[in-house]
Design a protein around this motif. Structure first.
Motif, PDB file in Angstrom:
ATOM      1  N   UNK A   1    -114.480 -28.853   3.766  1.00 44.30           N
ATOM      2  CA  UNK A   1    -115.200 -27.959   3.113  1.00 44.30           C
ATOM      3  C   UNK A   1    -116.297 -28.591   2.412  1.00 44.30           C
ATOM      4  N   UNK A   2    -115.949 -29.599   1.444  1.00 47.38           N
ATOM      5  CA  UNK A   2    -116.943 -30.238   0.743  1.00 47.38           C
ATOM      6  C   UNK A   2    -118.013 -31.019   1.638  1.00 47.38           C
ATOM      7  N   UNK A   3    -117.719 -31.196   2.710  1.00 45.13           N
ATOM      8  CA  UNK A   3    -118.532 -31.781   3.690  1.00 45.13           C
ATOM      9  C   UNK A   3    -119.894 -30.945   3.957  1.00 45.13           C
ATOM     10  N   UNK A   4    -119.479 -29.687   4.151  1.00 45.17           N
ATOM     11  CA  UNK A   4    -120.497 -28.870   4.343  1.00 45.17           C
ATOM     12  C   UNK A   4    -121.360 -28.388   3.119  1.00 45.17           C
ATOM     13  N   UNK A   5    -120.668 -28.293   1.820  1.00 44.23           N
ATOM     14  CA  UNK A   5    -121.209 -28.029   0.573  1.00 44.23           C
ATOM     15  C   UNK A   5    -122.430 -29.017   0.289  1.00 44.23           C
ATOM     16  N   UNK A   6    -121.861 -30.560   0.496  1.00 44.24           N
ATOM     17  CA  UNK A   6    -122.672 -31.548   0.140  1.00 44.24           C
ATOM     18  C   UNK A   6    -123.811 -31.631   1.064  1.00 44.24           C
ATOM     19  N   UNK A   7    -123.703 -31.226   2.484  1.00 45.30           N
ATOM     20  CA  UNK A   7    -124.833 -31.213   3.536  1.00 45.30           C
ATOM     21  C   UNK A   7    -125.789 -30.366   2.968  1.00 45.30           C
ATOM     22  N   UNK A   8    -125.306 -28.951   2.725  1.00 47.69           N
ATOM     23  CA  UNK A   8    -126.251 -27.800   2.174  1.00 47.69           C
ATOM     24  C   UNK A   8    -127.098 -28.312   1.199  1.00 47.69           C
ATOM     25  N   UNK A   9    -126.331 -29.151  -0.046  1.00 49.37           N
ATOM     26  CA  UNK A   9    -127.073 -29.643  -1.342  1.00 49.37           C
ATOM     27  C   UNK A   9    -128.156 -30.899  -0.756  1.00 49.37           C
ATOM     28  N   UNK A  10    -128.012 -31.410   0.307  1.00 53.51           N
ATOM     29  CA  UNK A  10    -128.757 -32.632   0.730  1.00 53.51           C
ATOM     30  C   UNK A  10    -130.179 -31.948   1.145  1.00 53.51           C
ATOM     31  N   UNK A  11    -130.055 -30.493   1.787  1.00 51.45           N
ATOM     32  CA  UNK A  11    -131.237 -29.878   2.065  1.00 51.45           C
ATOM     33  C   UNK A  11    -132.135 -29.624   0.808  1.00 51.45           C
ATOM     34  N   UNK A  12    -131.492 -29.681  -0.297  1.00 52.11           N
ATOM     35  CA  UNK A  12    -132.395 -29.406  -1.448  1.00 52.11           C
ATOM     36  C   UNK A  12    -132.723 -30.712  -2.221  1.00 52.11           C
ATOM     37  N   UNK A  13    -132.438 -31.820  -1.596  1.00 54.68           N
ATOM     38  CA  UNK A  13    -132.598 -32.995  -2.101  1.00 54.68           C
ATOM     39  C   UNK A  13    -131.870 -33.505  -3.316  1.00 54.68           C
ATOM     40  N   UNK A  14    -130.720 -33.003  -3.389  1.00 53.11           N
ATOM     41  CA  UNK A  14    -129.967 -33.242  -4.499  1.00 53.11           C
ATOM     42  C   UNK A  14    -129.375 -34.893  -4.278  1.00 53.11           C
ATOM     43  N   UNK A  15    -129.782 -35.500  -5.487  1.00 59.60           N
ATOM     44  CA  UNK A  15    -129.381 -37.029  -5.280  1.00 59.60           C
ATOM     45  C   UNK A  15    -127.879 -37.467  -5.003  1.00 59.60           C
ATOM     46  N   UNK A  16    -127.662 -38.240  -3.953  1.00 57.35           N
ATOM     47  CA  UNK A  16    -126.438 -38.778  -3.938  1.00 57.35           C
ATOM     48  C   UNK A  16    -125.656 -37.726  -2.779  1.00 57.35           C
ATOM     49  N   UNK A  17    -126.147 -36.631  -2.514  1.00 60.11           N
ATOM     50  CA  UNK A  17    -125.753 -35.547  -1.416  1.00 60.11           C
ATOM     51  C   UNK A  17    -125.349 -36.343  -0.153  1.00 60.11           C
ATOM     52  N   UNK A  18    -126.460 -37.409   0.251  1.00 60.66           N
ATOM     53  CA  UNK A  18    -126.399 -37.900   1.369  1.00 60.66           C
ATOM     54  C   UNK A  18    -125.089 -38.628   1.630  1.00 60.66           C
ATOM     55  N   UNK A  19    -124.602 -39.036   0.859  1.00 58.81           N
ATOM     56  CA  UNK A  19    -123.446 -40.086   0.870  1.00 58.81           C
ATOM     57  C   UNK A  19    -122.508 -39.285   2.002  1.00 58.81           C
ATOM     58  N   UNK A  20    -122.221 -38.240   1.989  1.00 63.16           N
ATOM     59  CA  UNK A  20    -121.361 -37.438   2.645  1.00 63.16           C
ATOM     60  C   UNK A  20    -121.622 -37.225   4.161  1.00 63.16           C
ATOM     61  N   UNK A  21    -122.670 -37.861   4.540  1.00 62.00           N
ATOM     62  CA  UNK A  21    -122.985 -37.894   6.052  1.00 62.00           C
ATOM     63  C   UNK A  21    -122.507 -39.434   6.365  1.00 62.00           C
TER      64      UNK A  21
END
Length: 424
Positions: free
Chosen positions: A1-21
């Motif tokens: 579940x957190x994977x999809x949340x942080x991938x969504x945050x990555x779309x908004x260029x939130x720093x560090x969100x790309x780590x979840x990929x």
């Protein structure tokens, strides 16, 4: 579940969100989280079980030559393993991945089967627990479901290694097919290109060999899941034995899953490339973390036993994972301890039945599964029976020494399994 949340945050260029990929990040996080959960939840679960006096009733000092007290130890510790495994997977995994879904279903299915066995033993006073035929039906059913899903699901595909191409410095690089498709290829050790096709095994049926190959594949899946589940169950007879062996096996399966999901490593090791199987690395890291965390309480002297809730689940997880990454033919090496445990029981029971029909009471080992043979005293043997290997070993060993030596053997077998990728 957190994977999809942080991938969504990555779309908004939130720093560090790309780590979840990154698989490595999520896998190590799953390992840490499962360790923390097992340590935190394990302590509370043990206290809860003791308050309600839910103890293992069949183990006491009479079965141990060193008189180790086994009364008053809670069981059903497999619940700790399952919780500390599933929580990180649900939080960090991609839940749309068919392989991850199959692993979760296997865990819950066999966990429930083992729970019912423990429940009957403890709460209903039935020392035999769930009848053997019901266990087999449950194990065969999940094996059939997994095999059939791998056959029918359009998401289960691979790219086979089809040959070598010459690269620089006189090196060869394995080329994979460009298109992903369903395949009956599996990895076989010690042979060039490592490949064996179930359809080729069934080539004697002519034009129906592909259909027959899938039937054979499903049957093999059922056999592997059932055999590993029972093997792990038999191995769970000493403090820390099954958990330690399973942790080592989980590490190797994690390595194999990772190289199978990476086309570069798959090319280097000359094995088939299995897209999307990288999510298994998340699951297996959580599995290893759960095993090590459980050892915190299960190592000698055990504060809790895993029971069938844990052992049946562990074996099934190992079997299904190996089938998914097409490494089931490596299991006789990797899980050699489990197979020897099962083989010792089969030899003991069948030989005794044969001799009994002839009017003789002859056994092969002092006791089975084989780990019990190493701690049995001559004075504990049945005086009406003759033992073929009565003098082996010459003296009994302490439980902790047997456990650690079995761990060492499993580590050697694990190293041999990895080496098979290069020996061909």
């Amino acid at each position: 579940m957190l994977y999809y949340l942080f991938r969504l945050l990555e779309d908004y260029n939130i720093p560090g969100a790309h780590l979840w990929s990154y698989i490595s990040f999520r896998a190590l996080l799953a390992l840490i989280l499962s360790l923390v959960i097992s340590a935190w939840f394990g302590e509370r679960f043990i206290k809860w079980m003791k308050r309600r006096k839910i103890f293992e009733t069949q183990r006491d000092e009479t079965i141990d030559p060193f008189g180790v007290q086994k009364k008053g130890v809670p069981t059903m510790g497999g619940i700790i393993i399952i919780v500390s495994l599933l929580v990180p997977v649900l939080l960090l995994g991609r839940m749309r991945n068919i392989y991850l879904i199959l692993m979760i279903i296997t865990t819950v299915w066999l966990g429930f089967l083992g729970f019912m066995d423990d429940y009957l033993k403890i709460f209903k006073g039935d020392k035999n627990g769930l009848k053997g035929k019901y266990k087999i039906v449950g194990q065969v059913s999940i094996g059939f479901i997994v095999g059939l899903t791998l056959y029918l699901s359009p998401d289960v595909v691979m790219r086979e290694n089809v040959g070598d191409v010459q690269a620089g410095n006189n090196t060869e690089v394995v080329k994979h097919e460009q298109q992903e498709h369903k395949s009956l290829q599996t990895t076989i050790p010690f042979t060039k290109h490592h490949n064996l096709s179930y359809s080729e095994v069934m080539s004697f049926v002519g034009k129906h060999k592909v259909a027959a190959g899938w039937v054979l594949f499903v049957i093999m899946t059922i056999f592997v899941v059932t055999a590993l589940s029972n093997g792990a169950n038999l191995n769970d007879g000493m403090d820390g034995m099954c958990a330690g062996n399973s942790a080592v096996i989980g590490v190797v399966l994690g390595i194999l899953a990772y190289v199978s999901s990476h086309i570069g490593y798959a090319s280097y090791f000359d094995i088939m490339y299995i897209p999307h199987s990288e999510e298994l690395v998340i699951f297996l890291c959580a599995f290893v973390g759960a095993m090590i965390g459980f050892l915190w309480y299960n190592a000698y002297p055990a504060q809790i036993f895993m029971g069938d809730t844990g052992s049946l689940t562990i074996g099934g997880i190992i079997g299904v994972c190996a089938v998914i990454i097409h490494k089931e033919l490596l299991l006789p090496i990797l899980c050699g301890i489990f197979f020897v445990e099962s083989l010792s029981v089969i030899i003991q029971t069948q030989w005794f039945k044969i001799q009994k029909r002839k009017g003789r009471r002859v056994r092969v080992f002092r006791s089975t599964p084989i780990h019990d043979n190493f701690r049995k005293l001559d004075s504990q043997l049945d005086s009406t029976s003759r033992y073929i290997l009565k003098g082996w070993p010459h003296r009994p060993f302490h439980e902790s020494k047997i456990t650690i030596r079995f761990w060492i053997v499993t580590i050697i077998l694990a190293a041999m399994t990895i080496i098979t990728l290069k020996i061909r």
